[in-house]
Design a protein around this motif. Structure first.
Motif, PDB file in Angstrom:
ATOM      1  N   GLY A 430       0.814  -1.213   0.000  1.00  0.00           N
ATOM      2  CA  GLY A 430       0.000   0.000   0.000  1.00  0.00           C
ATOM      3  C   GLY A 430       0.844   1.258   0.000  1.00  0.00           C
ATOM      4  N   LEU A 431       1.922   1.258   0.780  1.00  0.00           N
ATOM      5  CA  LEU A 431       2.809   2.420   0.809  1.00  0.00           C
ATOM      6  C   LEU A 431       3.512   2.609  -0.527  1.00  0.00           C
ATOM      7  CD1 LEU A 431       4.420   1.975   4.352  1.00  0.00           C
ATOM      8  CD2 LEU A 431       2.698   3.662   3.667  1.00  0.00           C
ATOM      9  N   GLN A 433       2.529   1.667  -3.495  1.00  0.00           N
ATOM     10  CA  GLN A 433       1.611   2.060  -4.565  1.00  0.00           C
ATOM     11  C   GLN A 433       1.293   3.546  -4.549  1.00  0.00           C
ATOM     12  OE1 GLN A 433      -1.804  -0.605  -5.577  1.00  0.00           O
ATOM     13  NE2 GLN A 433      -0.996  -1.888  -3.927  1.00  0.00           N
ATOM     14  N   GLU A 434       1.569   4.219  -3.450  1.00  0.00           N
ATOM     15  CA  GLU A 434       1.375   5.661  -3.390  1.00  0.00           C
ATOM     16  C   GLU A 434       2.295   6.383  -4.375  1.00  0.00           C
ATOM     17  OE1 GLU A 434      -0.857   7.326  -1.744  1.00  0.00           O
ATOM     18  OE2 GLU A 434      -1.692   5.674  -0.559  1.00  0.00           O
ATOM     19  N   PHE A 435       3.406   5.756  -4.714  1.00  0.00           N
ATOM     20  CA  PHE A 435       4.373   6.390  -5.603  1.00  0.00           C
ATOM     21  C   PHE A 435       4.190   5.957  -7.052  1.00  0.00           C
ATOM     22  CE2 PHE A 435       6.230   6.161  -1.376  1.00  0.00           C
ATOM     23  CZ  PHE A 435       6.669   7.462  -1.173  1.00  0.00           C
TER      24      PHE A 435
END
Length: 475
Positions: A430-431, A433-435
Protein backbone atom coordinates in the motif's frame (compact mmCIF):
# COMPACT_ATOMS: atom_id res chain seq x y z
CA UNK A 1 24.69 -40.63 2.68
CA UNK A 2 23.97 -41.72 6.23
CA UNK A 3 20.30 -40.77 6.05
CA UNK A 4 19.86 -42.76 2.87
CA UNK A 5 21.60 -45.75 4.40
CA UNK A 6 19.33 -45.69 7.44
CA UNK A 7 16.19 -45.18 5.39
CA UNK A 8 16.76 -48.03 2.97
CA UNK A 9 18.00 -50.32 5.71
CA UNK A 10 15.11 -50.01 8.12
CA UNK A 11 11.97 -49.22 6.15
CA UNK A 12 9.83 -51.41 3.96
CA UNK A 13 9.92 -49.63 0.58
CA UNK A 14 6.48 -50.87 -0.46
CA UNK A 15 4.67 -49.41 2.53
CA UNK A 16 6.72 -46.25 2.36
CA UNK A 17 5.86 -45.72 -1.31
CA UNK A 18 2.15 -46.18 -0.65
CA UNK A 19 2.23 -43.65 2.17
CA UNK A 20 4.08 -41.13 0.00
CA UNK A 21 1.57 -41.52 -2.83
CA UNK A 22 -1.36 -41.16 -0.41
CA UNK A 23 0.21 -38.02 1.06
CA UNK A 24 0.31 -36.57 -2.46
CA UNK A 25 -3.44 -37.17 -2.68
CA UNK A 26 -3.97 -35.58 0.75
CA UNK A 27 -2.02 -32.49 -0.37
CA UNK A 28 -4.03 -32.22 -3.59
CA UNK A 29 -7.39 -32.60 -1.86
CA UNK A 30 -6.38 -30.21 0.94
CA UNK A 31 -5.68 -27.23 -1.28
CA UNK A 32 -8.49 -28.20 -3.66
CA UNK A 33 -10.99 -27.82 -0.83
CA UNK A 34 -9.41 -24.68 0.63
CA UNK A 35 -9.19 -22.90 -2.73
CA UNK A 36 -12.92 -23.45 -3.23
CA UNK A 37 -13.53 -21.21 -0.20
CA UNK A 38 -10.78 -18.55 -0.29
CA UNK A 39 -12.15 -16.46 -3.21
CA UNK A 40 -15.63 -16.41 -1.61
CA UNK A 41 -14.74 -15.37 1.95
CA UNK A 42 -14.66 -11.60 1.47
CA UNK A 43 -17.95 -11.62 -0.46
CA UNK A 44 -19.63 -13.70 2.25
CA UNK A 45 -18.43 -11.43 5.07
CA UNK A 46 -19.82 -8.40 3.26
CA UNK A 47 -23.09 -10.24 2.63
CA UNK A 48 -23.36 -10.74 6.40
CA UNK A 49 -23.33 -6.96 6.80
CA UNK A 50 -19.73 -6.32 7.77
CA UNK A 51 -18.17 -2.94 6.99
CA UNK A 52 -14.88 -2.88 5.06
CA UNK A 53 -12.97 -2.29 8.31
CA UNK A 54 -14.69 -5.14 10.12
CA UNK A 55 -14.19 -7.37 7.08
CA UNK A 56 -10.48 -6.58 7.16
CA UNK A 57 -10.18 -7.37 10.87
CA UNK A 58 -12.13 -10.61 10.45
CA UNK A 59 -10.01 -11.58 7.46
CA UNK A 60 -6.81 -11.05 9.44
CA UNK A 61 -7.96 -13.42 12.20
CA UNK A 62 -6.85 -16.50 10.28
CA UNK A 63 -3.39 -15.11 9.48
CA UNK A 64 -2.73 -14.04 13.07
CA UNK A 65 -3.74 -17.43 14.45
CA UNK A 66 -1.57 -19.16 11.85
CA UNK A 67 1.37 -16.96 12.80
CA UNK A 68 1.38 -18.20 16.39
CA UNK A 69 0.13 -21.75 15.90
CA UNK A 70 2.35 -22.94 13.02
CA UNK A 71 5.46 -23.58 15.09
CA UNK A 72 3.53 -24.96 18.07
CA UNK A 73 1.52 -27.48 16.05
CA UNK A 74 4.60 -28.48 14.05
CA UNK A 75 6.53 -29.10 17.26
CA UNK A 76 3.58 -30.99 18.71
CA UNK A 77 3.71 -33.33 15.70
CA UNK A 78 7.34 -34.09 16.63
CA UNK A 79 6.20 -35.02 20.13
CA UNK A 80 3.06 -37.13 19.55
CA UNK A 81 3.74 -38.33 16.01
CA UNK A 82 2.63 -37.43 12.51
CA UNK A 83 -0.40 -39.69 12.32
CA UNK A 84 -2.18 -38.37 15.39
CA UNK A 85 -1.32 -34.73 14.81
CA UNK A 86 -2.32 -34.94 11.14
CA UNK A 87 -5.65 -36.58 12.03
CA UNK A 88 -6.30 -33.90 14.65
CA UNK A 89 -5.57 -31.08 12.22
CA UNK A 90 -7.77 -32.57 9.49
CA UNK A 91 -10.72 -33.27 11.79
CA UNK A 92 -10.65 -29.85 13.48
CA UNK A 93 -10.25 -28.14 10.11
CA UNK A 94 -13.29 -30.07 8.90
CA UNK A 95 -15.14 -28.81 11.97
CA UNK A 96 -14.15 -25.23 11.15
CA UNK A 97 -15.30 -25.45 7.54
CA UNK A 98 -18.51 -27.15 8.67
CA UNK A 99 -19.21 -24.23 11.01
CA UNK A 100 -18.39 -21.89 8.16
CA UNK A 101 -21.15 -23.55 6.18
CA UNK A 102 -23.58 -22.64 8.96
CA UNK A 103 -22.33 -19.09 9.50
CA UNK A 104 -25.33 -16.79 9.32
CA UNK A 105 -23.72 -14.04 11.40
CA UNK A 106 -20.32 -12.39 11.72
CA UNK A 107 -19.82 -13.88 15.19
CA UNK A 108 -20.34 -17.42 13.91
CA UNK A 109 -18.06 -16.66 10.94
CA UNK A 110 -15.25 -15.62 13.31
CA UNK A 111 -15.90 -18.69 15.48
CA UNK A 112 -15.58 -20.92 12.41
CA UNK A 113 -12.23 -19.38 11.50
CA UNK A 114 -10.67 -20.12 14.91
CA UNK A 115 -10.21 -23.93 14.61
CA UNK A 116 -9.05 -23.49 11.02
CA UNK A 117 -6.57 -20.79 11.99
CA UNK A 118 -5.21 -22.90 14.85
CA UNK A 119 -5.09 -26.33 13.20
CA UNK A 120 -4.98 -25.86 9.42
CA UNK A 121 -1.39 -27.13 9.35
CA UNK A 122 -2.03 -30.39 7.56
CA UNK A 123 0.29 -29.52 4.67
CA UNK A 124 3.16 -28.70 7.04
CA UNK A 125 2.75 -32.02 8.85
CA UNK A 126 2.58 -33.83 5.51
CA UNK A 127 5.91 -32.27 4.55
CA UNK A 128 7.40 -33.29 7.89
CA UNK A 129 6.11 -36.83 7.38
CA UNK A 130 7.64 -36.98 3.92
CA UNK A 131 10.98 -35.82 5.33
CA UNK A 132 10.75 -38.69 7.85
CA UNK A 133 10.20 -41.28 5.15
CA UNK A 134 12.88 -40.38 2.60
CA UNK A 135 16.61 -39.77 2.60
CA UNK A 136 18.19 -36.36 2.12
CA UNK A 137 18.97 -37.21 -1.49
CA UNK A 138 15.34 -38.10 -2.20
CA UNK A 139 13.80 -35.27 -0.22
CA UNK A 140 13.90 -32.45 -2.85
CA UNK A 141 12.32 -34.73 -5.45
CA UNK A 142 9.53 -35.89 -3.12
CA UNK A 143 8.89 -32.39 -1.80
CA UNK A 144 8.73 -31.05 -5.34
CA UNK A 145 6.14 -33.64 -6.33
CA UNK A 146 4.11 -32.90 -3.21
CA UNK A 147 4.17 -29.15 -3.95
CA UNK A 148 3.13 -29.86 -7.52
CA UNK A 149 0.18 -32.01 -6.44
CA UNK A 150 -0.92 -29.37 -3.92
CA UNK A 151 -0.63 -26.58 -6.50
CA UNK A 152 -2.80 -28.47 -8.98
CA UNK A 153 -5.49 -28.68 -6.31
CA UNK A 154 -5.19 -24.93 -5.71
CA UNK A 155 -5.68 -24.30 -9.44
CA UNK A 156 -8.75 -26.51 -9.84
CA UNK A 157 -10.50 -25.58 -6.59
CA UNK A 158 -11.62 -22.05 -7.56
CA UNK A 159 -13.21 -23.42 -10.74
CA UNK A 160 -15.44 -25.79 -8.76
CA UNK A 161 -16.11 -23.19 -6.08
CA UNK A 162 -17.14 -20.64 -8.70
CA UNK A 163 -19.49 -23.14 -10.28
CA UNK A 164 -21.14 -23.97 -6.95
CA UNK A 165 -21.50 -20.28 -6.11
CA UNK A 166 -23.71 -19.72 -9.13
CA UNK A 167 -26.44 -21.76 -7.44
CA UNK A 168 -28.53 -20.64 -4.49
CA UNK A 169 -26.66 -21.05 -1.22
CA UNK A 170 -23.47 -21.69 -3.15
CA UNK A 171 -21.13 -20.51 -0.39
CA UNK A 172 -22.69 -22.85 2.14
CA UNK A 173 -22.52 -25.73 -0.33
CA UNK A 174 -18.84 -25.00 -0.99
CA UNK A 175 -18.09 -24.85 2.75
CA UNK A 176 -19.78 -28.17 3.47
CA UNK A 177 -18.04 -29.72 0.45
CA UNK A 178 -14.69 -28.52 1.82
CA UNK A 179 -15.54 -30.03 5.22
CA UNK A 180 -16.36 -33.36 3.57
CA UNK A 181 -13.05 -33.26 1.69
CA UNK A 182 -11.15 -32.83 4.96
CA UNK A 183 -13.09 -35.68 6.52
CA UNK A 184 -12.21 -37.85 3.51
CA UNK A 185 -8.56 -36.89 3.95
CA UNK A 186 -8.76 -37.90 7.61
CA UNK A 187 -10.19 -41.26 6.59
CA UNK A 188 -7.39 -41.73 4.07
CA UNK A 189 -4.74 -40.94 6.68
CA UNK A 190 -6.39 -43.34 9.11
CA UNK A 191 -6.20 -46.16 6.55
CA UNK A 192 -2.59 -45.57 5.53
CA UNK A 193 -0.33 -48.65 5.90
CA UNK A 194 1.58 -47.27 8.88
CA UNK A 195 2.47 -50.75 10.13
CA UNK A 196 4.39 -51.45 6.92
CA UNK A 197 6.91 -48.72 7.71
CA UNK A 198 7.96 -50.25 10.98
CA UNK A 199 11.67 -50.14 11.63
CA UNK A 200 13.00 -53.65 11.92
CA UNK A 201 16.03 -54.12 14.10
CA UNK A 202 16.40 -57.86 14.26
CA UNK A 203 18.96 -58.03 11.50
CA UNK A 204 20.65 -54.82 12.50
CA UNK A 205 21.04 -55.86 16.11
CA UNK A 206 22.74 -59.05 15.04
CA UNK A 207 24.99 -57.04 12.76
CA UNK A 208 25.76 -54.56 15.51
CA UNK A 209 26.96 -57.37 17.74
CA UNK A 210 29.73 -57.92 15.21
CA UNK A 211 30.62 -54.25 14.93
CA UNK A 212 32.06 -51.82 17.40
CA UNK A 213 30.04 -49.05 18.99
CA UNK A 214 32.15 -46.51 17.16
CA UNK A 215 31.16 -47.92 13.79
CA UNK A 216 27.52 -47.89 14.80
CA UNK A 217 27.59 -44.28 15.89
CA UNK A 218 29.47 -43.34 12.77
CA UNK A 219 26.93 -45.01 10.51
CA UNK A 220 23.97 -43.37 12.22
CA UNK A 221 25.44 -40.44 14.10
CA UNK A 222 22.37 -38.27 13.69
CA UNK A 223 20.02 -40.78 15.36
CA UNK A 224 17.97 -41.16 12.19
CA UNK A 225 18.36 -44.90 12.47
CA UNK A 226 16.70 -44.82 15.87
CA UNK A 227 13.60 -42.96 14.85
CA UNK A 228 10.32 -44.74 14.46
CA UNK A 229 7.82 -43.93 11.77
CA UNK A 230 5.25 -46.32 13.18
CA UNK A 231 2.02 -44.30 13.31
CA UNK A 232 3.99 -41.43 11.89
CA UNK A 233 5.87 -40.83 15.10
CA UNK A 234 9.16 -39.10 14.86
CA UNK A 235 10.75 -39.50 18.25
CA UNK A 236 14.24 -40.66 18.99
CA UNK A 237 14.91 -43.33 21.52
CA UNK A 238 17.51 -42.75 24.21
CA UNK A 239 18.25 -46.41 24.76
CA UNK A 240 18.87 -49.42 22.55
CA UNK A 241 15.70 -50.83 21.10
CA UNK A 242 15.18 -54.56 21.05
CA UNK A 243 13.58 -56.36 18.13
CA UNK A 244 10.51 -57.14 20.21
CA UNK A 245 9.79 -53.45 20.61
CA UNK A 246 9.39 -52.87 16.90
CA UNK A 247 8.09 -56.10 15.46
CA UNK A 248 4.49 -55.98 14.24
CA UNK A 249 2.08 -57.27 16.85
CA UNK A 250 4.56 -56.96 19.67
CA UNK A 251 3.28 -55.85 23.04
CA UNK A 252 5.92 -53.15 23.35
CA UNK A 253 4.56 -51.01 20.52
CA UNK A 254 1.49 -49.74 22.46
CA UNK A 255 3.79 -48.98 25.40
CA UNK A 256 5.92 -46.79 23.11
CA UNK A 257 2.82 -44.92 21.97
CA UNK A 258 1.76 -44.39 25.59
CA UNK A 259 4.77 -42.28 26.36
CA UNK A 260 4.25 -40.14 23.27
CA UNK A 261 0.55 -39.57 22.66
CA UNK A 262 -0.93 -40.38 26.05
CA UNK A 263 1.69 -38.69 28.19
CA UNK A 264 0.38 -35.86 30.45
CA UNK A 265 -0.46 -32.58 28.77
CA UNK A 266 2.16 -30.73 30.79
CA UNK A 267 4.85 -33.13 29.56
CA UNK A 268 3.75 -32.65 25.95
CA UNK A 269 3.84 -28.87 26.43
CA UNK A 270 7.28 -29.14 28.00
CA UNK A 271 8.56 -31.16 25.05
CA UNK A 272 7.02 -28.71 22.58
CA UNK A 273 8.57 -25.76 24.42
CA UNK A 274 11.95 -27.46 24.50
CA UNK A 275 11.94 -28.11 20.75
CA UNK A 276 10.84 -24.56 19.96
CA UNK A 277 13.53 -23.16 22.24
CA UNK A 278 16.15 -25.32 20.54
CA UNK A 279 15.19 -24.01 17.12
CA UNK A 280 14.88 -20.42 18.35
CA UNK A 281 18.33 -20.51 19.95
CA UNK A 282 20.00 -22.20 16.97
CA UNK A 283 22.15 -20.34 14.48
CA UNK A 284 19.50 -20.39 11.73
CA UNK A 285 18.64 -16.70 11.65
CA UNK A 286 20.16 -16.32 8.19
CA UNK A 287 17.90 -18.94 6.58
CA UNK A 288 14.78 -17.58 8.28
CA UNK A 289 15.70 -14.03 7.27
CA UNK A 290 16.18 -15.10 3.65
CA UNK A 291 12.80 -16.82 3.78
CA UNK A 292 11.16 -13.66 5.16
CA UNK A 293 12.76 -11.34 2.62
CA UNK A 294 11.84 -13.55 -0.32
CA UNK A 295 8.32 -14.19 0.97
CA UNK A 296 7.66 -10.44 1.13
CA UNK A 297 9.29 -9.87 -2.28
CA UNK A 298 7.15 -12.55 -3.94
CA UNK A 299 3.97 -11.26 -2.28
CA UNK A 300 4.79 -7.74 -3.45
CA UNK A 301 5.10 -9.12 -6.99
CA UNK A 302 1.54 -10.46 -6.83
CA UNK A 303 0.02 -7.81 -4.54
CA UNK A 304 -1.25 -5.39 -7.20
CA UNK A 305 -0.71 -7.51 -10.31
CA UNK A 306 -4.23 -7.09 -11.71
CA UNK A 307 -4.35 -3.34 -11.03
CA UNK A 308 -0.88 -2.79 -12.48
CA UNK A 309 -1.73 -4.71 -15.66
CA UNK A 310 -4.81 -2.55 -16.10
CA UNK A 311 -3.01 0.76 -15.49
CA UNK A 312 0.17 -0.07 -17.40
CA UNK A 313 -1.13 -2.06 -20.36
CA UNK A 314 -4.93 -1.58 -20.27
CA UNK A 315 -5.50 -5.31 -19.85
CA UNK A 316 -8.98 -6.45 -18.89
CA UNK A 317 -9.43 -8.46 -15.68
CA UNK A 318 -10.30 -11.47 -17.83
CA UNK A 319 -6.97 -11.40 -19.69
CA UNK A 320 -5.12 -10.79 -16.43
CA UNK A 321 -6.89 -13.80 -14.96
CA UNK A 322 -5.66 -15.96 -17.84
CA UNK A 323 -2.12 -14.72 -17.22
CA UNK A 324 -2.35 -15.54 -13.51
CA UNK A 325 -3.75 -19.00 -14.28
CA UNK A 326 -0.92 -19.60 -16.75
CA UNK A 327 1.69 -18.65 -14.14
CA UNK A 328 0.01 -20.81 -11.47
CA UNK A 329 -0.05 -23.81 -13.78
CA UNK A 330 3.65 -23.41 -14.52
CA UNK A 331 4.35 -23.14 -10.81
CA UNK A 332 2.59 -26.44 -10.25
CA UNK A 333 4.47 -28.16 -13.06
CA UNK A 334 7.76 -26.71 -11.81
CA UNK A 335 7.52 -29.03 -8.82
CA UNK A 336 8.46 -31.89 -11.10
CA UNK A 337 11.65 -30.04 -12.11
CA UNK A 338 13.00 -29.78 -8.57
CA UNK A 339 14.43 -33.32 -8.52
CA UNK A 340 16.29 -33.13 -11.87
CA UNK A 341 17.61 -29.63 -11.11
CA UNK A 342 18.82 -30.77 -7.69
CA UNK A 343 20.66 -33.68 -9.29
CA UNK A 344 22.16 -31.28 -11.82
CA UNK A 345 23.57 -29.26 -8.91
CA UNK A 346 24.88 -32.39 -7.21
CA UNK A 347 22.50 -31.84 -4.26
CA UNK A 348 24.28 -28.56 -3.48
CA UNK A 349 21.16 -26.87 -2.11
CA UNK A 350 22.99 -23.75 -0.97
CA UNK A 351 24.22 -22.97 -4.50
CA UNK A 352 20.81 -23.78 -5.95
CA UNK A 353 19.11 -21.47 -3.44
CA UNK A 354 21.52 -18.65 -4.28
CA UNK A 355 20.97 -19.00 -8.02
CA UNK A 356 17.18 -19.33 -7.74
CA UNK A 357 17.05 -16.26 -5.47
CA UNK A 358 19.20 -14.28 -7.89
CA UNK A 359 17.00 -15.36 -10.80
CA UNK A 360 13.85 -14.42 -8.88
CA UNK A 361 15.30 -11.00 -8.15
CA UNK A 362 16.12 -10.46 -11.82
CA UNK A 363 12.65 -11.56 -12.94
CA UNK A 364 10.91 -9.21 -10.51
CA UNK A 365 13.04 -6.39 -11.93
CA UNK A 366 12.13 -7.36 -15.50
CA UNK A 367 8.45 -7.34 -14.55
CA UNK A 368 8.70 -3.94 -12.85
CA UNK A 369 10.47 -2.44 -15.88
CA UNK A 370 8.55 -4.37 -18.55
CA UNK A 371 7.68 -2.17 -21.55
CA UNK A 372 5.22 -4.70 -22.98
CA UNK A 373 2.91 -7.54 -22.07
CA UNK A 374 5.25 -9.96 -23.87
CA UNK A 375 8.04 -9.21 -21.38
CA UNK A 376 5.60 -9.66 -18.49
CA UNK A 377 4.66 -13.04 -19.95
CA UNK A 378 8.32 -14.11 -20.18
CA UNK A 379 9.11 -12.94 -16.65
CA UNK A 380 5.99 -14.67 -15.29
CA UNK A 381 7.00 -17.91 -16.97
CA UNK A 382 10.39 -18.19 -15.34
CA UNK A 383 9.25 -16.51 -12.11
CA UNK A 384 6.87 -19.38 -11.40
CA UNK A 385 9.70 -21.88 -11.90
CA UNK A 386 12.33 -20.03 -9.84
CA UNK A 387 10.02 -19.45 -6.86
CA UNK A 388 8.91 -23.09 -6.82
CA UNK A 389 12.52 -24.29 -6.74
CA UNK A 390 13.49 -21.65 -4.18
CA UNK A 391 10.76 -22.70 -1.74
CA UNK A 392 11.90 -26.31 -1.88
CA UNK A 393 15.55 -25.29 -1.41
CA UNK A 394 14.96 -23.16 1.67
CA UNK A 395 12.87 -25.89 3.32
CA UNK A 396 15.48 -28.54 2.56
CA UNK A 397 18.29 -26.40 3.96
CA UNK A 398 16.30 -25.76 7.14
CA UNK A 399 15.86 -29.50 7.60
CA UNK A 400 19.53 -30.16 6.88
CA UNK A 401 20.70 -27.64 9.42
CA UNK A 402 18.12 -28.26 12.12
CA UNK A 403 18.04 -32.04 11.78
CA UNK A 404 15.10 -34.28 10.98
CA UNK A 405 14.50 -34.95 14.68
CA UNK A 406 12.58 -31.66 14.77
CA UNK A 407 11.33 -31.48 11.20
CA UNK A 408 7.81 -30.56 12.29
CA UNK A 409 9.11 -27.71 14.43
CA UNK A 410 11.36 -26.45 11.64
CA UNK A 411 8.67 -26.54 8.96
CA UNK A 412 6.22 -24.90 11.35
CA UNK A 413 8.73 -22.17 12.17
CA UNK A 414 9.21 -21.57 8.46
CA UNK A 415 5.46 -21.20 8.02
CA UNK A 416 5.38 -18.71 10.90
CA UNK A 417 8.07 -16.65 9.18
CA UNK A 418 6.04 -16.71 5.97
CA UNK A 419 2.97 -15.62 7.96
CA UNK A 420 4.92 -12.57 9.14
CA UNK A 421 5.52 -11.81 5.47
CA UNK A 422 1.78 -12.05 4.80
CA UNK A 423 1.17 -9.45 7.50
CA UNK A 424 3.89 -7.04 6.31
CA UNK A 425 3.46 -7.38 2.53
CA UNK A 426 0.03 -5.66 2.24
CA UNK A 427 1.24 -2.73 4.34
CA UNK A 428 4.40 -2.28 2.28
CA UNK A 429 2.46 -2.73 -0.95
CA UNK A 430 0.00 0.00 0.00
CA UNK A 431 2.81 2.42 0.81
CA UNK A 432 4.70 1.61 -2.40
CA UNK A 433 1.61 2.06 -4.56
CA UNK A 434 1.37 5.66 -3.39
CA UNK A 435 4.37 6.39 -5.60
CA UNK A 436 3.80 4.17 -8.65
CA UNK A 437 1.97 1.06 -9.89
CA UNK A 438 5.47 -0.41 -10.20
CA UNK A 439 6.26 0.51 -6.59
CA UNK A 440 5.51 -2.90 -4.98
CA UNK A 441 7.64 -4.99 -7.39
CA UNK A 442 10.41 -2.37 -7.24
CA UNK A 443 10.46 -2.71 -3.47
CA UNK A 444 10.43 -6.47 -3.97
CA UNK A 445 13.60 -6.16 -6.06
CA UNK A 446 15.37 -4.40 -3.18
CA UNK A 447 14.32 -7.06 -0.68
CA UNK A 448 15.38 -9.85 -3.03
CA UNK A 449 18.75 -8.14 -3.53
CA UNK A 450 19.15 -8.04 0.25
CA UNK A 451 18.46 -11.79 0.35
CA UNK A 452 21.06 -12.40 -2.36
CA UNK A 453 23.63 -10.31 -0.48
CA UNK A 454 22.92 -12.19 2.74
CA UNK A 455 23.40 -15.53 0.98
CA UNK A 456 26.66 -14.37 -0.59
CA UNK A 457 27.97 -13.48 2.87
CA UNK A 458 26.66 -16.52 4.73
CA UNK A 459 27.07 -19.42 2.30
CA UNK A 460 30.91 -19.47 2.54
CA UNK A 461 30.42 -19.97 6.30
CA UNK A 462 28.23 -23.05 5.83
CA UNK A 463 29.41 -26.62 5.57
CA UNK A 464 27.94 -29.23 3.23
CA UNK A 465 24.84 -29.65 5.44
CA UNK A 466 24.05 -25.94 5.63
CA UNK A 467 25.43 -25.54 9.14
CA UNK A 468 27.87 -22.83 10.10
CA UNK A 469 31.43 -24.13 10.07
CA UNK A 470 32.24 -22.77 13.50
CA UNK A 471 29.47 -24.91 14.99
CA UNK A 472 30.82 -27.95 13.21
CA UNK A 473 34.27 -27.41 14.67
CA UNK A 474 32.94 -27.17 18.21
CA UNK A 475 30.93 -30.41 18.05
Amino acid sequence: MNNQKCSTLYQKPGGRTRIIQCIYVVGFMDLFGVSMIIPLLSHHVKALGASPTVAGVVGSTYGILQLFSSTIVGSWSDVVGRRYSLLTCLLLSALGYGLLGMSSSIALFVLARIPVGLFKHSLSICRALLSDLVSEAERPLVMGHFNAASSVGFILGPVVGGYLTEHEGGFYTSSFTCAVIFLANAGLVLMLPWSETLIHRKDTNSNNSNNSNNDTSKGCHDSNCRKSVHNGSHATSHHPVSPAETEPGSRAAPRWREVSLLQPAWRQLSSVGSKIHTVASSDMWDLFLVRLLMAIAIMLYYSNFSLAMEERFSLTPKVTGYLISYSSTLGALAGFLVGPVTQLYGNNMAALLLHSTLLTCLLIFLYAAAPSVAQVLVSSTFFAISTSIGRTCITDLELQRGGVQASGTLIGAGQSVTAVGRVLAPLLSGLAQEFSPCGPPSLGVLLALAAVGLLLVRIPKWDGRGRTKKNKNTE
